[in-house]
Design a protein around this motif. Structure first.
Motif, PDB file in Angstrom:
ATOM      1  N   GLU A   1      27.092 -62.372  43.412  1.00  0.00           N
ATOM      2  CA  GLU A   1      26.832 -62.801  44.782  1.00  0.00           C
ATOM      3  C   GLU A   1      25.995 -61.753  45.521  1.00  0.00           C
ATOM      4  O   GLU A   1      25.006 -62.093  46.192  1.00  0.00           O
ATOM      5  CB  GLU A   1      28.156 -63.032  45.503  1.00  0.00           C
ATOM      6  CG  GLU A   1      27.956 -63.645  46.863  1.00  0.00           C
ATOM      7  CD  GLU A   1      29.254 -63.807  47.619  1.00  0.00           C
ATOM      8  OE1 GLU A   1      30.315 -63.465  47.058  1.00  0.00           O
ATOM      9  OE2 GLU A   1      29.206 -64.265  48.754  1.00  0.00           O
TER      10      GLU A   1
ATOM     11  N   LEU B   1      22.202 -62.646  46.690  1.00  0.00           N
ATOM     12  CA  LEU B   1      21.955 -62.737  48.131  1.00  0.00           C
ATOM     13  C   LEU B   1      20.898 -61.733  48.565  1.00  0.00           C
ATOM     14  O   LEU B   1      20.032 -62.040  49.395  1.00  0.00           O
ATOM     15  CB  LEU B   1      23.258 -62.504  48.900  1.00  0.00           C
ATOM     16  CG  LEU B   1      24.235 -63.679  48.918  1.00  0.00           C
ATOM     17  CD1 LEU B   1      25.447 -63.351  49.754  1.00  0.00           C
ATOM     18  CD2 LEU B   1      23.567 -64.942  49.421  1.00  0.00           C
TER      19      LEU B   1
ATOM     20  N   LEU C   1      17.653 -63.108  47.493  1.00  0.00           N
ATOM     21  CA  LEU C   1      17.277 -64.271  48.292  1.00  0.00           C
ATOM     22  C   LEU C   1      16.589 -63.852  49.585  1.00  0.00           C
ATOM     23  O   LEU C   1      15.595 -64.460  50.012  1.00  0.00           O
ATOM     24  CB  LEU C   1      18.545 -65.075  48.596  1.00  0.00           C
ATOM     25  CG  LEU C   1      18.425 -66.585  48.721  1.00  0.00           C
ATOM     26  CD1 LEU C   1      17.713 -67.152  47.514  1.00  0.00           C
ATOM     27  CD2 LEU C   1      19.802 -67.190  48.854  1.00  0.00           C
TER      28      LEU C   1
ATOM     29  N   GLU D   1      18.985 -72.588  50.506  1.00  0.00           N
ATOM     30  CA  GLU D   1      20.267 -72.719  51.186  1.00  0.00           C
ATOM     31  C   GLU D   1      21.351 -73.162  50.208  1.00  0.00           C
ATOM     32  O   GLU D   1      22.509 -72.756  50.324  1.00  0.00           O
ATOM     33  CB  GLU D   1      20.121 -73.715  52.349  1.00  0.00           C
ATOM     34  CG  GLU D   1      21.375 -73.872  53.204  1.00  0.00           C
ATOM     35  CD  GLU D   1      21.858 -72.559  53.817  1.00  0.00           C
ATOM     36  OE1 GLU D   1      21.003 -71.667  54.046  1.00  0.00           O
ATOM     37  OE2 GLU D   1      23.070 -72.421  54.043  1.00  0.00           O
TER      38      GLU D   1
ATOM     39  N   ARG E   1      22.909 -70.304  48.526  1.00  0.00           N
ATOM     40  CA  ARG E   1      23.911 -69.650  49.370  1.00  0.00           C
ATOM     41  C   ARG E   1      25.225 -70.418  49.345  1.00  0.00           C
ATOM     42  O   ARG E   1      26.314 -69.839  49.231  1.00  0.00           O
ATOM     43  CB  ARG E   1      23.403 -69.578  50.814  1.00  0.00           C
ATOM     44  CG  ARG E   1      22.318 -68.568  51.010  1.00  0.00           C
ATOM     45  CD  ARG E   1      22.325 -68.001  52.419  1.00  0.00           C
ATOM     46  NE  ARG E   1      21.300 -66.967  52.501  1.00  0.00           N
ATOM     47  CZ  ARG E   1      20.021 -67.236  52.693  1.00  0.00           C
ATOM     48  NH1 ARG E   1      19.614 -68.469  52.854  1.00  0.00           N
ATOM     49  NH2 ARG E   1      19.133 -66.258  52.735  1.00  0.00           N
ATOM     50  N   GLN E   2      25.119 -71.750  49.464  1.00  0.00           N
ATOM     51  CA  GLN E   2      26.341 -72.554  49.507  1.00  0.00           C
ATOM     52  C   GLN E   2      27.086 -72.486  48.177  1.00  0.00           C
ATOM     53  O   GLN E   2      28.318 -72.469  48.139  1.00  0.00           O
ATOM     54  CB  GLN E   2      26.005 -74.010  49.848  1.00  0.00           C
ATOM     55  CG  GLN E   2      25.402 -74.189  51.232  1.00  0.00           C
ATOM     56  CD  GLN E   2      26.320 -73.722  52.339  1.00  0.00           C
ATOM     57  OE1 GLN E   2      27.539 -73.773  52.206  1.00  0.00           O
ATOM     58  NE2 GLN E   2      25.744 -73.250  53.427  1.00  0.00           N
TER      59      GLN E   2
ATOM     60  N   LEU F   1      27.091 -70.000  46.098  1.00  0.00           N
ATOM     61  CA  LEU F   1      27.748 -68.691  46.043  1.00  0.00           C
ATOM     62  C   LEU F   1      28.992 -68.685  46.923  1.00  0.00           C
ATOM     63  O   LEU F   1      30.002 -68.052  46.592  1.00  0.00           O
ATOM     64  CB  LEU F   1      26.777 -67.598  46.479  1.00  0.00           C
ATOM     65  CG  LEU F   1      25.642 -67.325  45.496  1.00  0.00           C
ATOM     66  CD1 LEU F   1      24.614 -66.403  46.116  1.00  0.00           C
ATOM     67  CD2 LEU F   1      26.185 -66.716  44.213  1.00  0.00           C
ATOM     68  N   ARG F   2      28.897 -69.420  48.037  1.00  0.00           N
ATOM     69  CA  ARG F   2      30.053 -69.515  48.925  1.00  0.00           C
ATOM     70  C   ARG F   2      31.213 -70.203  48.200  1.00  0.00           C
ATOM     71  O   ARG F   2      32.362 -69.760  48.281  1.00  0.00           O
ATOM     72  CB  ARG F   2      29.619 -70.317  50.153  1.00  0.00           C
ATOM     73  CG  ARG F   2      30.597 -70.355  51.273  1.00  0.00           C
ATOM     74  CD  ARG F   2      29.953 -71.059  52.456  1.00  0.00           C
ATOM     75  NE  ARG F   2      30.934 -71.610  53.350  1.00  0.00           N
ATOM     76  CZ  ARG F   2      30.669 -72.555  54.246  1.00  0.00           C
ATOM     77  NH1 ARG F   2      29.438 -73.044  54.341  1.00  0.00           N
ATOM     78  NH2 ARG F   2      31.592 -73.003  55.044  1.00  0.00           N
TER      79      ARG F   2
END
Lengths: 200, 479
Positions: B264, B268, B271, B351, B354-355, B357-358
């Motif tokens: 992560e 990130l 990114l 995006e 990111r989601q 990874l969330r």
């Protein structure tokens, strides 16, 4: 960005969904087995059915076919009796409500013909070409019913159950060379048991 | 070919040279007037959309939005827009047909595009596929349900876990099998990390296609962190055969929480770099704004799914609409944008990384204890230690892997949200140990079919940009 997720349709929900849409189009049957809503219509109402359903289920997912056959060239024969036929099916869904239905129809093997869906869903184009080359089903009114995957002039319909997998018949499974031949009864009776005993 | 579609006549948006000028007196004057138009346009830059087919300059690089809308209107959902190149005579001597592929490096595999050009404007596009067709649906009929994942994992080779998951879900639905919570969570973790890896590779190759060479190296670098974790867990970097009917093949390795956290952090950080490199880069913006547009209606009619549909404003994510494997218990957003062009697809995919990874972080925090595969002995082989003690266990193990297990007769459709869209498996069992029919709904198949919609009427240089943004995986298109 989205609302709370809708509940996953339980098996009973799938049956209810199938019944609701089945009633709308006058389906022959509507089932929700295994959580998959399925409705079956007659071939002459194929396009009409999709036109009606497209207002409620605007997303066209795919079209394909199944060859129901009693005898197969490769693989296991079916368990139990099957009625010889082609089954063509599509999947339509509503992406906002999380509703999806399989629509299917049966075609005779002698003359598998069905009206095209490209007027209703432009995306049916390639799917129908694939079903045409793989099963030999004709989609009447299709603007360009040519081979999609297969080279021009390819003979046969590879996804039909009668189509043999020639590569395995022409060339045996290469792994076989690793396996030593088992001694036959004749070897043993003829007094050649050496092969048997050598390993011990 | 009975009748040529209307869009053929509709896409000649460029008026003939000199059409807006006063009729010249003599051929010599006509030549002068034409050159004058060219000269004026050259000086003025991006003004009048006149005669874009004849030359290249700044003006011609602009997408001609009004005309394009007219072209697309003719195609909206009801008209087939490819496949008629053979039946129609080119209307002017200016058109020519160019083949891109199947060996073109920017086609991401063996996709061939036949492009009919009017100068630099694309009149028609015909995608030609089948160069990678391997008959995997038929192969699937000859393998047992146990062997099935080894087959399907090779279809979309950039998201092998999603293939395996869709197949396993279908088999489990037919068997009525309950999957332990830990196995479900592992599946979610692996598929979401796979989405990250796939999007990173997409960003890398698309950056390369658009001339951002460093992007290629960066994307590959961050993806490596994810692949290393896959290798640690499954033993393989691709085609894992890790998710199987009944659960997963092995438990997560020791220290996997730290690995996920490290992934992560790495991704990130990368990114943020990519967004600085690309999204505010004027050259990049020029090459992606308004390019390869597809409208929501066309997405629905052509079956376009995934980031493409979401970039066009369709809020469709199977993880929300038809949740699977317990993914509804994790919090995540579905990004959508409204322009439907290449630039928006970048926004959506970044995006989504990111989601994903969330989700992976939530899985790591809430990983349930328990078994990583079903207790059902019908589908789960006995543990290795039992084989040394029990003859029956050995026989059972042997039979599961040679004969497989029988699956009740029935038909089921299960779909997952792969990095490219709706990846569905329609599985038919006649009651034996092998599927009677396995149909795969490949997301790339439908997305590539919609390429003519995106490209007709645009410029040849935009082909690369639009094609790369579709993220086609030919193993998924051809199967």
């Amino acid at each position: 960005m989205t609302e709370s997720p809708p509940e996953a349709p339980a098996p009973s929900a799938a049956a209810g969904l199938a019944e609701r849409f089945g009633k709308m189009v006058g389906a022959l049957s509507a089932t929700g087995d295994f959580g998959t809503a399925r409705i079956r219509v007659s071939p002459d109402r194929w396009v009409e059915t999709h036109r009606t359903l497209a207002e409620h289920l605007p997303f066209f997912s795919f079209l394909s076919a199944i060859d129901w056959a009693g005898e197969v060239a490769v693989g296991d024969p079916p368990e139990g009796d099957v009625e010889e036929r082609f089954e063509v099916f599509t999947r339509l869904s509503d992406v906002s409500k999380g509703e999806g239905v399989i629509v299917s129809t049966d075609l005779s093997k002698e003359d598998p013909r069905l009206a095209t869906l490209v007027e209703v869903f432009g995306g049916a184009n390639w799917h129908e070409r694939e079903a045409h080359e793989m099963f030999g089903i004709f989609f009447e009114g299709h603007p360009h019913l040519e081979n999609l995957y297969l080279p021009d002039g390819f003979e046969g319909h590879p996804l039909r159950k009668t189509f043999p997998l020639l590569s395995r018949e022409v060339k045996p499974w290469p792994g076989m060379v690793d396996v030593e031949d088992m001694p036959t009864t004749e070897n043993v009776e003829a007094g050649e048991p050496e092969a048997w005993e050598e390993g011990e | 070919m009975s009748k040529p579609p209307d869009s053929v006549t509709g896409d000649t948006e460029a008026p003939p040279p000199g059409a807006e000028q006063a009729p010249p007196e003599s051929p010599g004057d006509q030549g002068k007037a034409k050159r004058r138009v060219v000269h004026d346009l050259w000086l003025s830059g991006t003004e009048a959309p006149v005669d874009t087919g004849r030359f290249t300059d700044e003006g011609a690089q602009e997408m001609l939005l009004e005309e394009e809308a007219a072209v697309l209107a003719g195609q909206r959902g009801t008209l087939v827009v490819d496949d008629y190149a053979a039946g129609v005579e080119p209307s002017t001597e200016q058109t020519q047909i160019v083949n891109m592929g199947p060996q073109h490096p920017a086609t991401h595999g063996v996709l061939r595009l036949q492009v009919e050009l009017d100068g630099e404007t694309i009149r028609r596009v015909k995608p030609i596929i089948g160069y990678l067709h391997t008959g995997m649906e038929r192969t699937g009929e000859t393998l047992t349900f146990m062997q099935g994942p080894t087959n399907v994992t090779r279809m979309d080779y950039l998201s092998p876990f999603h293939n395996e998951l869709a197949f396993s879900l279908a088999v489990e639905r037919l068997l009525g099998l309950e999957i332990p919570p830990r196995a479900q969570a592992i599946r979610v973790l692996m598929t979401e990390l796979n989405r990250v890896a796939s999007h990173l590779l997409w960003a890398a190759t698309t950056g390369l296609d658009l001339g951002a060479l460093s992007m290629m190296i960066y994307g590959w670098r961050e993806r490596e962190a994810v692949l290393a974790f896959f290798e640690k867990t499954t033993g393989l970097r691709m085609n894992h055969n890790y998710i199987r009917p009944g659960g997963v093949a092995a438990d997560l390795p020791d220290g996997w929480e730290e690995d996920v956290a490290a992934i992560e952090e790495t991704v990130l950080a990368g990114l943020a770099d990519y967004e600085g490199l690309l999204m505010e880069n004027p050259i990049f913006i020029e090459r992606t704004h308004g390019v390869g547009v597809i409208t929501p209606e066309e997405c629905l009619a052509y079956g376009v799914t995934g980031p493409l549909a979401r970039a066009s404003g369709i809020d469709f994510d199977l993880r929300k609409a038809f949740p699977y494997s317990g993914i509804e218990q994790y919090e995540f957003d579905v990004p959508t944008t409204e322009h439907g062009d290449v630039y928006d697809r970048f926004i959506v995919r970044f995006e989504e990384i990111r989601q994903s990874l969330r989700i992976a972080r939530q899985v790591a925090e809430t990983m349930p204890l328990g078994d990583y595969r079903s207790e059902d002995r019908k589908v789960t082989p006995p543990p290795r230690a039992r084989l040394d003690q029990s003859m029956e266990a050995l026989i059972h193990h042997f039979k599961i892997f040679t004969e497989g297990f029988k699956v009740p007769a029935g038909e089921v459709y299960e779909a997952v949200e792969s990095p490219r869209g709706e990846l569905g498996m329609y599985l038919v069992s006649s009651g034996g140990a092998k599927p009677w029919r396995l149909h795969v709904r490949g997301p790339s198949f439908a997305n590539v079919q919609a390429l003519p919609v995106m490209l007709t009427g645009s410029l040849i240089a935009d082909t690369i940009s639009a094609l790369a943004s579709v993220d086609p995986v030919m193993g998924d298109v051809d199967r």
